[in-house]
Scaffold this active site. Structure first.
Site, PDB file in Angstrom:
ATOM      1  N   GLY A  53       0.796  -1.217   0.000  1.00  0.00           N
ATOM      2  CA  GLY A  53       0.000   0.000   0.000  1.00  0.00           C
ATOM      3  C   GLY A  53       0.827   1.265   0.000  1.00  0.00           C
ATOM      4  O   GLY A  53       0.374   2.316  -0.474  1.00  0.00           O
ATOM      5  N   GLU A  88       1.543   1.839  -3.518  1.00  0.00           N
ATOM      6  CA  GLU A  88       0.293   2.250  -4.168  1.00  0.00           C
ATOM      7  C   GLU A  88      -0.028   3.716  -3.905  1.00  0.00           C
ATOM      8  O   GLU A  88      -0.575   4.398  -4.782  1.00  0.00           O
ATOM      9  CB  GLU A  88      -0.848   1.342  -3.705  1.00  0.00           C
ATOM     10  CG  GLU A  88      -0.753  -0.057  -4.303  1.00  0.00           C
ATOM     11  CD  GLU A  88      -1.751  -1.027  -3.710  1.00  0.00           C
ATOM     12  OE1 GLU A  88      -2.496  -1.639  -4.487  1.00  0.00           O
ATOM     13  OE2 GLU A  88      -1.785  -1.168  -2.465  1.00  0.00           O
ATOM     14  N   GLU A 112       1.941  -8.200  -2.011  1.00  0.00           N
ATOM     15  CA  GLU A 112       0.724  -8.669  -1.343  1.00  0.00           C
ATOM     16  C   GLU A 112       0.452 -10.161  -1.493  1.00  0.00           C
ATOM     17  O   GLU A 112      -0.061 -10.795  -0.564  1.00  0.00           O
ATOM     18  CB  GLU A 112      -0.489  -7.869  -1.851  1.00  0.00           C
ATOM     19  CG  GLU A 112      -0.595  -6.461  -1.284  1.00  0.00           C
ATOM     20  CD  GLU A 112       0.171  -5.434  -2.082  1.00  0.00           C
ATOM     21  OE1 GLU A 112      -0.052  -4.231  -1.876  1.00  0.00           O
ATOM     22  OE2 GLU A 112       1.026  -5.825  -2.923  1.00  0.00           O
TER      23      GLU A 112
END
Length: 265
Positions: free
Chosen positions: A116, A119, A139
């Site tokens: 994340g 991201e 992930e």
């Protein structure tokens, strides 16, 4: 420089009149994205999106060795399935909050930007990173998939096959290779990512705020369309600025050989 806090772990700092710095400031957890942190990112991006004076945003970290290590897996370890379901809209609001900022955005990355965390950087328009940067979407190694936009944003940067290799392998990519693959856009010397990103934001913010937002809209909405449809998106964005005060001021300033004083409408 002024600062506004959103909870304990998020700050928005203003640099001059038109550059904002969105600061991840959860150093004890390397900015791991907990439910609380996600909610505060969403709050801060909502406030920034509504601020017409902001022409560029830089996303930074206060941690010396990490930009953001991704989801808070310690918190997740205590979650029931119901807890995870309840958290999902909150997490999505954080990532989409960064992604949908209407002004140009720059991520300043050093150290780990994983899952994340990467991201969040991918949600920005430009990624500036220093020589210590390590990026990746690991992930699948913990039984999930990139859920903050990674499966959609990464192939738009590097192509479908390269994105597949990176996501399926869960591998971490160091700075030099990351530049070569297009995972980051500008590589700086160690410790210079924030300085260079703020300098770039300052250069961007000298331009028309109306033009910047329209250009970002055209870039984002046109991506992935066929050429004819993309040109229609561009034409609509052009029409939104062609009769603006900024366009009139820009042309006048050019002819009068002076710096423009943008009205912002």
């Amino acid at each position: 420089m002024s600062e506004q806090r959103f909870g304990e772990w998020i700050a928005v700092r203003r640099h001059g009149d038109h550059v904002a710095e969105l600061v991840l400031d959860r150093p004890k957890a390397m900015n791991a994205v907990s439910s609380e942190l996600a909610g505060r990112i969403a709050e801060a991006t909502t406030a920034l999106a509504a601020d017409d004076s902001v022409r560029a945003v830089v996303l930074t970290s206060t941690h010396e060795r990490a930009f953001c290590v991704g989801a808070d897996l310690k918190e997740r370890n205590s979650f029931t399935d119901a807890d995870l379901s309840r958290q999902r809209p909150r997490a999505r609001a954080a990532y989409t909050g960064v992604l949908e900022l209407p002004m140009p955005t720059i991520a300043a990355v050093h150290g780990f930007a994983l899952g994340g965390g990467f991201e969040l950087a991918l949600s920005c328009d430009v990624i500036v990173a220093d020589a210590t940067a390590v990026v990746g979407l690991p992930e699948v190694s913990v039984g999930v998939i990139p859920g903050g936009g990674g499966t959609q944003l990464l192939p738009r940067r590097v192509g479908a096959a390269r994105a597949a290799e990176l996501i399926f392998s869960a591998r971490r990519v160091e700075a030099v290779e990351a530049v070569e693959l297009g995972l980051i856009d500008q590589l700086t010397e160690e410790g210079q990512d924030r300085t260079e990103a703020l300098a770039l934001a300052t250069r961007i913010a000298a331009n028309s705020p109306v033009g910047l937002r329209a250009a970002k809209r055209a870039l984002r909405l046109g991506h992935g369309l066929d050429l004819r449809a993309g040109l229609e998106v561009e034409d609509a964005a052009w029409r939104s600025v062609a009769f603006s005060g900024d366009r009139a001021e820009g042309v006048a300033a050019f002819n009068e050989k002076r710096r423009p004083d943008w009205p912002g409408h």
